[in-house]
Each structure stands twice: as C-alpha cells, then as structure tokens.
Enzyme design. Sequence first.
Site, PDB file in Angstrom:
ATOM      1  N   ASN A  62       0.836  -1.211   0.000  1.00  0.00           N
ATOM      2  CA  ASN A  62       0.000   0.000   0.000  1.00  0.00           C
ATOM      3  C   ASN A  62       0.868   1.257   0.000  1.00  0.00           C
ATOM      4  O   ASN A  62       0.542   2.235  -0.672  1.00  0.00           O
ATOM      5  CB  ASN A  62      -0.965  -0.004   1.185  1.00  0.00           C
TER       6      ASN A  62
ATOM      7  N   MET B  45       0.797  -3.188  12.359  1.00  0.00           N
ATOM      8  CA  MET B  45       0.122  -4.286  13.028  1.00  0.00           C
ATOM      9  C   MET B  45       0.291  -4.263  14.547  1.00  0.00           C
ATOM     10  O   MET B  45       0.229  -5.313  15.187  1.00  0.00           O
ATOM     11  CB  MET B  45       0.608  -5.619  12.442  1.00  0.00           C
TER      12      MET B  45
ATOM     13  N   HIS C 114      -8.167  -1.750   6.489  1.00  0.00           N
ATOM     14  CA  HIS C 114      -8.356  -3.043   7.145  1.00  0.00           C
ATOM     15  C   HIS C 114      -9.013  -4.026   6.172  1.00  0.00           C
ATOM     16  O   HIS C 114      -9.981  -3.662   5.496  1.00  0.00           O
ATOM     17  CB  HIS C 114      -9.231  -2.863   8.395  1.00  0.00           C
TER      18      HIS C 114
HETATM   19  C1  GAR Z   1      -3.213  -4.789   4.223  1.00  0.00           C
HETATM   20  O1  GAR Z   1      -3.986  -5.811   3.651  1.00  0.00           O
HETATM   21  C2  GAR Z   1      -4.004  -4.078   5.291  1.00  0.00           C
HETATM   22  O2  GAR Z   1      -5.371  -4.061   5.041  1.00  0.00           O
HETATM   23  C3  GAR Z   1      -3.696  -4.896   6.513  1.00  0.00           C
HETATM   24  O3  GAR Z   1      -2.354  -5.240   6.374  1.00  0.00           O
HETATM   25  C4  GAR Z   1      -2.030  -5.380   4.987  1.00  0.00           C
HETATM   26  C5  GAR Z   1      -0.745  -4.668   4.712  1.00  0.00           C
HETATM   27  O4  GAR Z   1      -0.288  -4.924   3.411  1.00  0.00           O
HETATM   28  N1  GAR Z   1      -3.965  -4.160   7.734  1.00  0.00           N
HETATM   29  C6  GAR Z   1      -4.494  -4.679   8.824  1.00  0.00           C
HETATM   30  O5  GAR Z   1      -4.768  -5.856   8.936  1.00  0.00           O
HETATM   31  C7  GAR Z   1      -4.751  -3.688   9.947  1.00  0.00           C
HETATM   32  N2  GAR Z   1      -5.651  -4.217  10.912  1.00  0.00           N
HETATM   33  P1  GAR Z   1       0.931  -4.107   2.799  1.00  0.00           P
HETATM   34  O6  GAR Z   1       2.051  -4.081   3.857  1.00  0.00           O
HETATM   35  O7  GAR Z   1       1.348  -4.885   1.586  1.00  0.00           O
HETATM   36  O8  GAR Z   1       0.453  -2.725   2.461  1.00  0.00           O
END
Ligand code: GAR
Length: 212
Positions: free
Chosen positions: A14, A90, A109
Amino acid sequence: MKNIVVMLSGNGSNLQQLINAVDSGRINGKIVGVISNKADAYGLERAKQAGISSFIFTRKDFESNLAMDIAIANQIDQLKADIIVLAGYMKILTPEFTRRFVGKIVNIHPSLLPKYPGLNTYQRAIEAGDTEHGMTIHFVNEEVDGGAIILQAKVPIYPEDSIEDVMERVMEQEHRCYPLVVKWLCDDRLYLENGRAYLDNQPLPEQGYALD
Ligand code: GAR
C-alpha cells in the site's frame, strides 16, 4: 501541500501505491517519512528506494507501549505531518496516541467492518461461509479497527477459493482505494467532525462512500 507519514509493519504494497500516486502527481502531497515497528519490514526497502526517510521503533527498546507511542508521536511532530496513514501497521496504538492525532489518522483493514476486526479476517470469512469479503478505510479512534468509515469495497468469495485467492482480490481493491482517500485528504475534501466522516461537506453514510 500536505505532509504524509506512513506507518507499517510489513510488505508495504500500500505504501508503494501511495509513492506511485505521489510521483505521478495524482496525490498532491509529500511522503515525509515512513515509520515501522519491524526492522525487517520490506516497506523500509521501498521507502529507501523512493528516497523517503524511515524510522524504526521496536517495542523492546521501550519500557511500555505508551513510551513507544510517545516517541513515535514526537517523531511525527518533528516531521510536521498533516496526515498519518496506517498501511499494515500491526501494533495496537495507545489511546493517548490516537487522541493526539484525531482526524489526522486513517487506517486500512481487510474486512467489511464492523465485521471481522483484528486478525485472520480472510480465514474467518471463508470459515463462516461468507460469499463476500472486502476492505475498509476509516478514520482511527481509540477502538481497534473502529472509527468513522470513509470507504468500503466488496469482493466475492467463491466456494473453491483459498485464502490467497480472496486476499489477492481484496489487495487489488486496497491498492485502488487508498490512494484515492489520501488524495481526498490532501485536497482538504475529507475530514472528521464529531466522530463523523465528511466528504465535500456532506456527511458520509455509515458504510462510507459508495464507489461505482
Ligand atoms: C493490508 O492488507 C491491510 O489491510 C492490513 O495489512 C495489509 C498490509 O499490506 N492491515 C491490517 O490488517 C490492519 N488491521 P501491505 O504491507 O502490503 O500494504
């Protein structure tokens, strides 16, 4: 132009979308720092490649969660951040932290909140026999995965799907939606007032903006 700080713990896909959107001029803002609570997060490598300063805060270096969050908050102040984007951060933030930046922090999320806050959302949705899953972007308040919803996107779950299949679909939506929301914040189109999200001075529905 708004200063953006991104907080993460892992891959940073992201973050990468935000970097790309800033680079292409789609987001009128500047990513002034990336903060990670994991020294080996791949997101730190992405920040480095984009020439963005990064800062690592690990729990073992602090006496308490609060002490760690105060140190992070001070760093954010030093960076003069206007917007804090949680992108796979996290670790649960303390109420002291979230209160200090109310209206300035957003989170993404992987579920259709208020369904499945917390961890393992894909597994939980599949095991429950759900036929749809999705992602939510919301303002952050003191509740974990709580706070006013800005935007949700749904994806189908098919009977033979693995966790990876559903995750791939959800991540595609995340990558499409997060830059859009950060753009709205940078353009002063989106804000929080009395616990409610507003876009273009209109209160958003409880489930957030409805994407076409
Ligand atoms: C994402 O899918 C986000 O929605 C999740 O962590 C991932 C990070 O992906 N967030 C949570 O679960 C927060 N409660 P990334 O590091 O590839 O962006």
